[in-house]
Design a protein around this motif. Structure first.
Motif, PDB file in Angstrom:
ATOM      1  N   MET A  61       9.198   1.159   7.983  1.00 56.74           N
ATOM      2  CA  MET A  61       8.560   1.732   9.165  1.00 56.74           C
ATOM      3  C   MET A  61       7.181   1.140   9.393  1.00 56.74           C
ATOM      4  SD  MET A  61      10.299   3.732  10.890  1.00 56.74           S
ATOM      5  CE  MET A  61       9.536   5.071  11.736  1.00 56.74           C
ATOM      6  N   ILE A  62       6.424   0.964   8.309  1.00 55.31           N
ATOM      7  CA  ILE A  62       5.039   0.530   8.512  1.00 55.31           C
ATOM      8  C   ILE A  62       4.964  -0.978   8.715  1.00 55.31           C
ATOM      9  CG2 ILE A  62       4.231   0.050   6.146  1.00 55.31           C
ATOM     10  CD1 ILE A  62       1.768   1.926   6.991  1.00 55.31           C
ATOM     11  N   CYS A  63       5.999  -1.696   8.301  1.00 55.91           N
ATOM     12  CA  CYS A  63       5.952  -3.163   8.418  1.00 55.91           C
ATOM     13  C   CYS A  63       5.803  -3.557   9.889  1.00 55.91           C
ATOM     14  CB  CYS A  63       7.204  -3.810   7.844  1.00 55.91           C
ATOM     15  SG  CYS A  63       7.179  -5.600   8.112  1.00 55.91           S
ATOM     16  N   PRO A  64       4.647  -4.079  10.285  1.00 51.81           N
ATOM     17  CA  PRO A  64       4.428  -4.361  11.705  1.00 51.81           C
ATOM     18  C   PRO A  64       5.281  -5.515  12.203  1.00 51.81           C
ATOM     19  CG  PRO A  64       2.377  -4.526  10.420  1.00 51.81           C
ATOM     20  CD  PRO A  64       3.502  -4.482   9.458  1.00 51.81           C
ATOM     21  N   SER A  91      -1.384   4.581  12.688  1.00 53.80           N
ATOM     22  CA  SER A  91      -0.302   3.712  12.233  1.00 53.80           C
ATOM     23  C   SER A  91      -0.061   3.868  10.730  1.00 53.80           C
ATOM     24  CB  SER A  91      -0.618   2.258  12.561  1.00 53.80           C
ATOM     25  OG  SER A  91      -1.904   1.922  12.089  1.00 53.80           O
ATOM     26  N   TYR A  92      -0.905   4.626  10.028  1.00 51.22           N
ATOM     27  CA  TYR A  92      -0.596   4.947   8.633  1.00 51.22           C
ATOM     28  C   TYR A  92       0.458   6.046   8.570  1.00 51.22           C
ATOM     29  CZ  TYR A  92      -0.945   7.024   4.017  1.00 51.22           C
ATOM     30  OH  TYR A  92      -0.629   7.537   2.788  1.00 51.22           O
ATOM     31  N   ILE A 125      -6.257   0.843   7.129  1.00 55.34           N
ATOM     32  CA  ILE A 125      -5.179   1.809   6.915  1.00 55.34           C
ATOM     33  C   ILE A 125      -5.628   2.883   5.929  1.00 55.34           C
ATOM     34  CG2 ILE A 125      -2.952   2.023   5.736  1.00 55.34           C
ATOM     35  CD1 ILE A 125      -2.505   1.213   8.508  1.00 55.34           C
ATOM     36  N   GLU A 126      -6.318   2.466   4.901  1.00 57.59           N
ATOM     37  CA  GLU A 126      -6.845   3.410   3.919  1.00 57.59           C
ATOM     38  C   GLU A 126      -7.856   4.348   4.585  1.00 57.59           C
ATOM     39  OE1 GLU A 126      -6.050   4.234   0.953  1.00 57.59           O
ATOM     40  OE2 GLU A 126      -7.778   5.589   0.714  1.00 57.59           O
ATOM     41  N   VAL A 175       3.362   7.038   9.591  1.00 60.45           N
ATOM     42  CA  VAL A 175       4.568   6.615  10.303  1.00 60.45           C
ATOM     43  C   VAL A 175       5.559   7.762  10.516  1.00 60.45           C
ATOM     44  CG1 VAL A 175       4.487   4.151   9.856  1.00 60.45           C
ATOM     45  CG2 VAL A 175       5.423   5.660   8.120  1.00 60.45           C
ATOM     46  N   ARG A 176       5.708   8.618   9.528  1.00 56.35           N
ATOM     47  CA  ARG A 176       6.669   9.731   9.669  1.00 56.35           C
ATOM     48  C   ARG A 176       6.210  10.694  10.761  1.00 56.35           C
ATOM     49  NH1 ARG A 176      11.209   8.837   7.566  1.00 56.35           N
ATOM     50  NH2 ARG A 176      10.840   7.107   6.200  1.00 56.35           N
ATOM     51  N   THR A 227       4.029  -1.568  13.968  1.00 58.87           N
ATOM     52  CA  THR A 227       4.390  -0.300  13.335  1.00 58.87           C
ATOM     53  C   THR A 227       4.728   0.748  14.394  1.00 58.87           C
ATOM     54  OG1 THR A 227       2.836  -0.845  11.570  1.00 58.87           O
ATOM     55  CG2 THR A 227       3.583   1.446  11.702  1.00 58.87           C
ATOM     56  N   LEU A 250       0.813  -1.213   0.000  1.00 55.23           N
ATOM     57  CA  LEU A 250       0.000   0.000   0.000  1.00 55.23           C
ATOM     58  C   LEU A 250       0.849   1.266   0.000  1.00 55.23           C
ATOM     59  CD1 LEU A 250      -3.142   0.634   0.454  1.00 55.23           C
ATOM     60  CD2 LEU A 250      -2.478   1.109   2.807  1.00 55.23           C
TER      61      LEU A 250
END
Lengths: 90, 262, 360
Positions: free
Chosen positions: A66-69, B172-173, B217-218, B175-176, B24, A18
């Protein structure tokens, strides 16, 4: 640098598919031995971090990691890094 | 050192379900800890009980996995007894807002110098998907099979009102943004509270029309609105659409704090 | 000096440098005196939001290497139970003072009782063992508090000072020694597994902030400290070790006063009722009355009872409905006569002598 998915850690959630701006991660088709469908890499050499991390000396993008849990995405050095001069032609 | 070195390699893969956002948030927290340059031996991770609270067990620093809801009370003892330690608390919505609600508001009031990262999955994940104080009205869970009839807690507004020095919310979307918020939290003396909405595909998502991990997430991506923007809209008299997640920095201030290293 | 104040002084003498608690009658003076004294001795006092948080902060502080204590009474003690179990499971040294009052529930806040004697032993869920001391004078409020810290450090276990309102609020002369024996927990060897115990069954202590990188959890854990809650063998081994490290030492750490071991009739007492028994003995010298005064009730050193070789009857005055007398019954062949007393008043010496006369 080479992009890699740790098959032992990945649980197949497909979040990486995604977020990658280059759409390098594609949902996998086949379950592995543990029954997890690991995403496939589509021409991973396009990854900005693969190409330019050593040049810039820091992580570029890295959103997939980073997003990879499951802490399954990482980059490994392919060969000993030799700094190269990049000439830009106009 | 890299984030990877903060992980207990011998304990991975972790117990979180496929697609769980907790992993995450661990990444973002470790990245922030790495950026601020804290050393492992000076850093203590504390947690209560629940999915989120398993996080410290995967981090290779001193860590205290305590009883349900009490993480902040344990952390208060650690920080006051040895202010030289950097204390980070991982907690969840049930742990923090339900059973630990009183400890939460008092930790904010004391403004004790710890950073709290709350993984809010809007449900009790570990016990199998019961409604929590942050389950949105109408949300389905095993104990709210006809939709939650209670209004949900807004943890950031609660923390702001109770006196925390730094309060932010991301998902959690993001991340930055989340990493940056946690870093700011670590840097801020006093009580820092960073809430991260996380997807729970197993227990929340599949009951609430998020069939795939990526669906939720979307949803986080498309339904967040910056606090500032929401504020501007209100000023102009515009309506902030219902169901939007306010994100960003709620509070950054400098109230006197407790337990700050001298 | 008052018993509660003596307790706080004993804690400071023993090296206690953290107090986390919540006010509750009749234990509040302990917290008040700690609030006064700790900041001047380099320690930390914090009044938490409830007793649960009080014991939690104490356990947290203990992991930074500080000697830590809380003080409470009945209702607060009930609130602490879950985290007491946590301290047992994680082997956290700490001292919990319970100035007992009348229960159940809010009961009699200002009256004395000994109704929590079984709660301190069995109150948290699961199988475990703890150490409980029962002072019977202001001097012992000081001395046994020091002992409590030393035992907590040595065995890495919560140690209870199970006083009662009478002793807590009594005023007597207190002699504070110039120095006290102050034990320290044994540090973990660098590189050793944090929950692997040697012969004494007590692992070394990995203080936070010293680079051990230890994971501490209330879940059943292996010797690395990692949770492993589904292994029957691991759980059995862990719980048996936690119990054995205390029960195996019960004779060697037993603390008591024994009078007239040849007696046929023996009073067994702890805490405030001991004072009435002592008065009976004082009033009837040469009457051949035996007295076993337990300063340490848990672990229960049953071998002490068998040292009264001629004993036919044990009389057990307690400010409850016979909590410890039942424990004594389990271990002796002779009669055990409980002398329960509720309501807060102490047994008078006459009460006790009347019981004695009846059984003789």
């Amino acid at each position: 640098m080479r992009l890699q998915i740790d098959e032992h850690r990945c649980k197949g959630c497909n979040l990486c598919t995604l977020v990658c701006p280059y759409r390098i991660f594609k949902p996998g088709k086949q379950a592995n031995r543990r029954g997890v469908v690991i995403p496939e890499l589509d021409r991973p050499e396009r990854c900005a971090n693969c190409r330019l991390r050593n040049l810039y000396g820091r992580t570029l993008c890295g959103t997939c990691q980073m997003i990879c849990p499951d802490q399954a995405i990482s980059w490994v050095e392919e060969d000993a890094h030799v700094p190269k001069k990049v000439a830009i032609e106009y | 050192m890299s984030e990877e070195e903060w992980l207990r390699q011998d304990r991975l893969p972790h117990i979180f379900c496929a697609g769980c956002g907790n992993g995450t948030v661990i990444n973002c927290t470790l990245s922030a800890v790495e950026q601020i340059g804290w050393k492992k031996q000076d850093t203590v991770f504390v947690s209560g009980i629940g999915c989120s609270s398993r996080a410290p067990g995967y981090i290779a620093a001193d860590s205290l996995h305590t009883t349900h809801g009490r993480a902040l009370a344990f952390a208060t003892g650690i920080k006051l007894a040895n202010p030289a330690l950097n204390v980070v608390v991982f907690t969840g919505d049930g742990d923090l807002a339900a059973i630990g609600g009183n400890h939460f508001i008092h930790a904010c009031r004391r403004n004790i110098d710890i950073t709290v990262v709350c993984m809010n999955n809007m449900i009790y994940g570990m016990t199998g998907g019961q409604g929590s104080p942050t389950t949105p009205a109408g949300g389905l869970s095993t104990t709210t099979p006809y939709g939650s009839e209670e209004p949900a807690f807004d943890l950031c507004v609660l923390a702001s009102a109770a006196g925390a020095n730094y309060v932010a919310r991301w998902t959690s979307y993001h991340v930055r943004e989340l990493t940056r918020a946690i870093l700011t939290g670590l840097e801020t003396p006093g009580f820092s509270f960073i809430e991260s909405l996380v997807q729970c595909p197993t227990n929340y998502g599949r009951r609430n029309r998020f069939k795939q991990v990526t669906d939720q997430i979307e949803y986080f991506r498309s339904h967040t609105i910056l606090v500032e923007k929401a504020g501007r809209m209100k000023e102009k008299g515009e309506e902030v659409p219902a169901g939007m997640i306010l994100s960003g920095e709620f509070v950054r201030r400098n109230r006197p704090a407790l337990g700050v290293r001298q | 000096m008052q018993g509660n104040t003596a307790c706080a002084e004993g804690a400071i003498a023993a090296g206690c440098r953290f107090f986390g608690g919540y006010p509750i009658t009749p234990s509040t003076e302990v917290a008040e005196h700690m609030a006064l004294r700790l900041p001047k001795t380099g320690g930390v006092f914090i009044q938490m939001e409830d007793e649960i948080a009080g014991i939690a902060s104490v356990i947290g502080a203990s992991w930074t290497g500080k000697k830590a204590m809380t003080a409470t009474s009945g209702p607060g003690f009930s609130l602490m139970m879950e985290n007491i179990g946590y301290a047992v499971m994680t082997e956290t040294p700490c001292v919990i003072v319970n100035i007992q009052r009348g229960g159940p529930s809010t009961g009699q806040p200002t009256m004395s009782a000994q109704g929590d004697m079984l709660q301190c032993r069995f109150g948290s869920h699961g199988d475990y063992s703890v150490i409980a001391l029962c002072p019977a004078s202001v001097q012992e409020m000081f001395d046994l508090t020091v002992d409590a810290f030393n035992l907590a450090e040595r065995f890495r276990v919560p140690v209870f000072l199970m006083a009662d309102e009478i002793i807590g609020h009594m005023r007597e002369r207190l002699i504070i020694p110039d120095s006290v024996v102050s034990g320290q927990r044994v540090p973990l060897e660098q590189g050793a597994l944090p929950f692997r115990a040697g012969e004494d069954l007590v692992p070394g202590f990995p203080t936070f902030g010293m680079g051990y990188g230890v994971h501490v959890t209330g879940l059943t854990h292996d010797e690395r400290g990692y949770p492993c809650a589904t292994s029957p063998k691991l759980h059995e081994d862990l719980v048996k070790r936690l119990v054995s490290k205390i029960e195996g030492a019960r004779d060697s750490i037993a603390s008591y006063d024994m009078v007239n071991p040849e007696a046929e009739t023996v009073f067994v007492s702890y805490g405030a009722p001991s004072r009435s028994v002592q008065q009976v003995l004082h009033d009837h010298p040469g009457d051949g009355i035996g007295h076993l005064r337990l300063k340490m009730v848990w672990p229960f050193a049953e071998s002490l009872l068998s040292r009264f070789k001629n004993a036919e009857t044990f009389i057990v005055p307690e400010q409850n409905l016979g909590q410890i007398s039942r424990e004594i019954e389990r271990h002796v062949d002779g009669d055990v006569i409980p002398v329960p007393k509720l309501g807060g008043d102490l047994h008078t010496p006459d009460d006790l002598y009347r019981v004695l006369a009846e059984v003789r």
